[in-house]
Scaffold this motif. Structure first.
Motif, PDB file in Angstrom:
ATOM      1  N   HIS A 280      -7.804   3.712   5.131  1.00 26.75           N
ATOM      2  CA  HIS A 280      -7.339   2.976   4.261  1.00 26.75           C
ATOM      3  C   HIS A 280      -6.615   3.845   3.068  1.00 26.75           C
ATOM      4  O   HIS A 280      -5.724   3.485   2.278  1.00 26.75           O
ATOM      5  N   ASN A 281      -6.982   5.064   3.052  1.00 25.06           N
ATOM      6  CA  ASN A 281      -6.628   5.687   1.579  1.00 25.06           C
ATOM      7  C   ASN A 281      -5.188   5.936   1.506  1.00 25.06           C
ATOM      8  O   ASN A 281      -4.537   6.531   2.237  1.00 25.06           O
TER       9      ASN A 281
ATOM     10  N   VAL B 192     -13.530   4.387   7.390  1.00 20.89           N
ATOM     11  CA  VAL B 192     -12.968   3.397   6.612  1.00 20.89           C
ATOM     12  C   VAL B 192     -11.653   4.227   5.487  1.00 20.89           C
ATOM     13  O   VAL B 192     -10.811   3.517   5.374  1.00 20.89           O
ATOM     14  N   LYS B 193     -12.184   5.179   4.889  1.00 16.57           N
ATOM     15  CA  LYS B 193     -11.574   5.757   3.859  1.00 16.57           C
ATOM     16  C   LYS B 193     -10.142   6.367   4.050  1.00 16.57           C
ATOM     17  O   LYS B 193      -9.292   5.974   3.776  1.00 16.57           O
TER      18      LYS B 193
ATOM     19  N   THR C  54     -12.233  -9.267   7.033  1.00 16.87           N
ATOM     20  CA  THR C  54     -12.662  -8.037   6.312  1.00 16.87           C
ATOM     21  C   THR C  54     -13.262  -8.201   4.874  1.00 16.87           C
ATOM     22  O   THR C  54     -13.394  -9.419   4.543  1.00 16.87           O
ATOM     23  N   ILE C  55     -14.021  -7.177   4.215  1.00 23.30           N
ATOM     24  CA  ILE C  55     -14.335  -7.314   3.084  1.00 23.30           C
ATOM     25  C   ILE C  55     -13.276  -7.613   2.245  1.00 23.30           C
ATOM     26  O   ILE C  55     -13.353  -8.743   1.456  1.00 23.30           O
ATOM     27  N   GLU C  56     -12.027  -6.947   2.145  1.00 20.51           N
ATOM     28  CA  GLU C  56     -11.015  -7.284   1.066  1.00 20.51           C
ATOM     29  C   GLU C  56     -10.317  -8.317   1.610  1.00 20.51           C
ATOM     30  O   GLU C  56     -10.188  -8.755   2.881  1.00 20.51           O
TER      31      GLU C  56
ATOM     32  N   TRP D 177     -23.711  -5.530  -2.694  1.00 16.04           N
ATOM     33  CA  TRP D 177     -22.820  -4.200  -2.582  1.00 16.04           C
ATOM     34  C   TRP D 177     -21.433  -4.312  -3.294  1.00 16.04           C
ATOM     35  O   TRP D 177     -21.212  -3.290  -4.017  1.00 16.04           O
ATOM     36  N   GLN D 178     -20.711  -5.378  -2.985  1.00 19.05           N
ATOM     37  CA  GLN D 178     -19.449  -5.375  -3.384  1.00 19.05           C
ATOM     38  C   GLN D 178     -19.173  -6.856  -3.758  1.00 19.05           C
ATOM     39  O   GLN D 178     -19.462  -7.947  -2.806  1.00 19.05           O
TER      40      GLN D 178
ATOM     41  N   LYS E  58     -18.428 -10.059   7.802  1.00 17.98           N
ATOM     42  CA  LYS E  58     -17.346  -9.170   8.671  1.00 17.98           C
ATOM     43  C   LYS E  58     -18.061  -8.521   9.772  1.00 17.98           C
ATOM     44  O   LYS E  58     -19.058  -8.196   9.739  1.00 17.98           O
TER      45      LYS E  58
ATOM     46  N   PRO F 138     -10.834  -0.313  -3.834  1.00 14.91           N
ATOM     47  CA  PRO F 138      -9.603   0.293  -2.986  1.00 14.91           C
ATOM     48  C   PRO F 138      -8.536   1.120  -3.774  1.00 14.91           C
ATOM     49  O   PRO F 138      -8.468   0.842  -5.105  1.00 14.91           O
ATOM     50  N   GLY F 139      -7.844   2.348  -3.302  1.00 15.30           N
ATOM     51  CA  GLY F 139      -7.070   3.347  -4.058  1.00 15.30           C
ATOM     52  C   GLY F 139      -5.974   2.271  -4.708  1.00 15.30           C
ATOM     53  O   GLY F 139      -5.602   2.450  -5.867  1.00 15.30           O
ATOM     54  N   PRO F 140      -5.543   1.267  -3.894  1.00 19.16           N
ATOM     55  CA  PRO F 140      -4.487   0.330  -4.461  1.00 19.16           C
ATOM     56  C   PRO F 140      -4.912  -0.914  -5.428  1.00 19.16           C
ATOM     57  O   PRO F 140      -4.074  -1.641  -5.813  1.00 19.16           O
TER      58      PRO F 140
ATOM     59  N   ARG G 228       0.708  -1.246   0.007  1.00 24.54           N
ATOM     60  CA  ARG G 228       0.010  -0.161  -0.078  1.00 24.54           C
ATOM     61  C   ARG G 228       0.838   1.182   0.132  1.00 24.54           C
ATOM     62  O   ARG G 228       0.661   2.462  -0.632  1.00 24.54           O
TER      63      ARG G 228
HETATM   64  P1  XMP Z   1     -12.294  -3.841   4.759  1.00 24.60           P
HETATM   65  O1  XMP Z   1     -11.330  -4.662   3.696  1.00 24.60           O
HETATM   66  O2  XMP Z   1     -11.524  -2.891   5.563  1.00 24.60           O
HETATM   67  O3  XMP Z   1     -12.941  -2.817   3.627  1.00 24.60           O
HETATM   68  O4  XMP Z   1     -13.300  -4.436   5.338  1.00 24.60           O
HETATM   69  C1  XMP Z   1     -13.977  -2.176   4.047  1.00 24.60           C
HETATM   70  C2  XMP Z   1     -14.254  -1.272   2.712  1.00 24.60           C
HETATM   71  O5  XMP Z   1     -13.253  -0.339   2.274  1.00 24.60           O
HETATM   72  C3  XMP Z   1     -12.863  -0.619   0.987  1.00 24.60           C
HETATM   73  N1  XMP Z   1     -11.422  -0.143   0.904  1.00 24.60           N
HETATM   74  C4  XMP Z   1     -10.794   0.856   0.483  1.00 24.60           C
HETATM   75  N2  XMP Z   1     -11.535   2.300  -0.126  1.00 24.60           N
HETATM   76  N3  XMP Z   1      -9.500   3.325  -0.099  1.00 24.60           N
HETATM   77  C5  XMP Z   1     -11.034   3.246  -0.289  1.00 24.60           C
HETATM   78  O6  XMP Z   1     -11.395   4.148  -0.677  1.00 24.60           O
HETATM   79  C6  XMP Z   1      -8.746   2.292   0.070  1.00 24.60           C
HETATM   80  O7  XMP Z   1      -7.463   2.073  -0.146  1.00 24.60           O
HETATM   81  C7  XMP Z   1      -9.745   0.911   0.497  1.00 24.60           C
HETATM   82  N4  XMP Z   1      -9.147  -0.577   0.927  1.00 24.60           N
HETATM   83  C8  XMP Z   1     -10.287  -0.916   1.292  1.00 24.60           C
HETATM   84  C9  XMP Z   1     -13.105  -2.011   0.687  1.00 24.60           C
HETATM   85  O8  XMP Z   1     -13.055  -2.310  -0.784  1.00 24.60           O
HETATM   86  C10 XMP Z   1     -14.414  -1.979   1.305  1.00 24.60           C
HETATM   87  O9  XMP Z   1     -15.494  -1.753   0.574  1.00 24.60           O
END
Ligand code: XMP
Length: 325
Positions: free
Chosen positions: A159-160, A155-156, A321-323, A245-246, A317, A204-206, A116
């Motif tokens: 993660h971002n 979350v954003k 995690t989602i990812e 949703w995803q 979750k 996700p950004g990455p 990341r």
């Molecule tokens: P996790 O894996 O933490 O993800 O359960 C929760 C949500 O966040 C999204 N995600 C991101 N969104 N930048 C974003 O804007 C990122 O770097 C990033 N990484 C994870 C993920 O897809 C899920 O919807």
């Protein structure tokens, strides 16, 4: 515009309200920017795309959009940015294919946070290099939305990696910063953006970099991208796209033995993840009809080189995690 949404501000739920918002913002942006130039990092995600369309309407070619393809986009995404903004909207778009730079730096790196960081830092570097070649840019546009301001610990923010360097010292243009995501989508449709772009899943950004587990290799990344495209196509065709949703594929750095054309065939498993949630903090598993799962498995194992099994992740979750990362 302050950073606090006034109580009196009505939710934008209809095309009429969206058009009124657009007219108001077009006037505000013209007043703020005058005849100066504005720079925007256009990822092709919902927020930056809507800001781009809004600014193209307000100031046309005074907006310079830079799209950095880090090589970790989903299939067809960078092409869509070029198609929609470069061609249909005739925007001032600079497209940079930086795939090799990113993949060379990521070679051999397996630790998720390091991956990341590398992607985030390189993104800023590429964008910065491009910005420094341009002359007379006075403003930086950003697709900040209201939840980004509210959830500084959300979350954003957590993660971002797509944040741009503060030392750019440019005045910001953030026309959708008081809107919630559903409002941004209504505005995007009113601006004429394609439905698929406006209702895109979170990404996700990455990018695919997080879903290509362990050290990314070009062949496994290619397999992941192709398998993911098949999953998306089948969800679209079978009416799941608007309900789930995803959904995506992850490919771990692990091989097992299979058989193909009567011969031993070592390949990676493709893991299907399909979840429902409202805030991404918790998520439940969406039930996918078995006949469709069989069909997707058949297509992925036959059409994607290197994949010899398809697995389904049933973990909510928490605890997953989602990812997959
Ligand atoms: P996790 O894996 O933490 O993800 O359960 C929760 C949500 O966040 C999204 N995600 C991101 N969104 N930048 C974003 O804007 C990122 O770097 C990033 N990484 C994870 C993920 O897809 C899920 O919807």
């Amino acid at each position: 515009m302050s950073n606090v949404r006034p109580e009196s501000m009505a939710r934008i739920t209809t095309p009429e309200l969206a058009h009124a918002f657009i007219e108001e913002q077009v006037a505000a942006v013209r007043a703020q920017v005058g005849d100066k130039k504005v720079l925007l990092a256009l990822s092709g995600g919902v927020d930056s795309s809507v800001v781009a369309a809004l600014l193209i309407k307000a100031i046309g070619k005074q907006l310079v959009c830079v799209h950095v393809n880090h090589g970790l986009m989903r299939k067809g995404e960078s092409e869509q940015v070029i198609e929609v903004f470069g061609k249909a909207m005739d925007a001032n778009l600079i497209y940079i294919d930086a795939t090799d730079r990113f993949l060379d730096l990521l070679a051999g790196v397996s630790e998720p946070e390091r991956k990341r960081k590398i992607i985030g830092a390189e993104f800023i570097k590429v964008f910065d290099e491009e910005a420094s070649k341009l002359e007379g840019i006075s403003f930086l546009a950003q697709g900040t939305i209201y939840p980004d301001i509210l959830e500084s610990k959300g979350v954003k923010a957590h993660h971002n990696v797509g944040g741009l360097p503060e030392e750019m010292h440019m005045e910001l243009v953030e026309p959708v910063k008081l809107l919630y995501k559903d409002e941004v989508r209504v505005v995007g449709e009113a601006l004429g953006l394609p439905h698929g772009m406006v209702y895109r899943q979170p990404f996700p950004g990455p990018g695919l970099g997080v879903r290509c587990l362990g050290a990314i290799t070009r062949d496994r990344l290619h397999a992941l991208r192709e398998a993911d495209a098949i999953l998306r196509e089948e969800f679209d065709k079978n009416g799941l796209a608007g309900k789930v949703w995803q959904y995506f594929i992850a490919v771990p750095d692990m091989k097992s033995v299979g058989v193909k054309d009567g011969k031993r065939y070592e390949g990676w498993p493709a893991i299907i993840r399909a979840v429902n949630t409202t805030d991404a903090m918790t998520a439940t598993i969406e039930e996918i009809p078995y006949p469709l799962l069989h069909h997707i498995t058949d297509r992925i194992t036959h059409e994607v080189d290197g994949i010899n099994r398809v697995l389904l992740d049933l973990t909510p979750k928490p605890i997953g995690t989602i990812e997959w990362e």
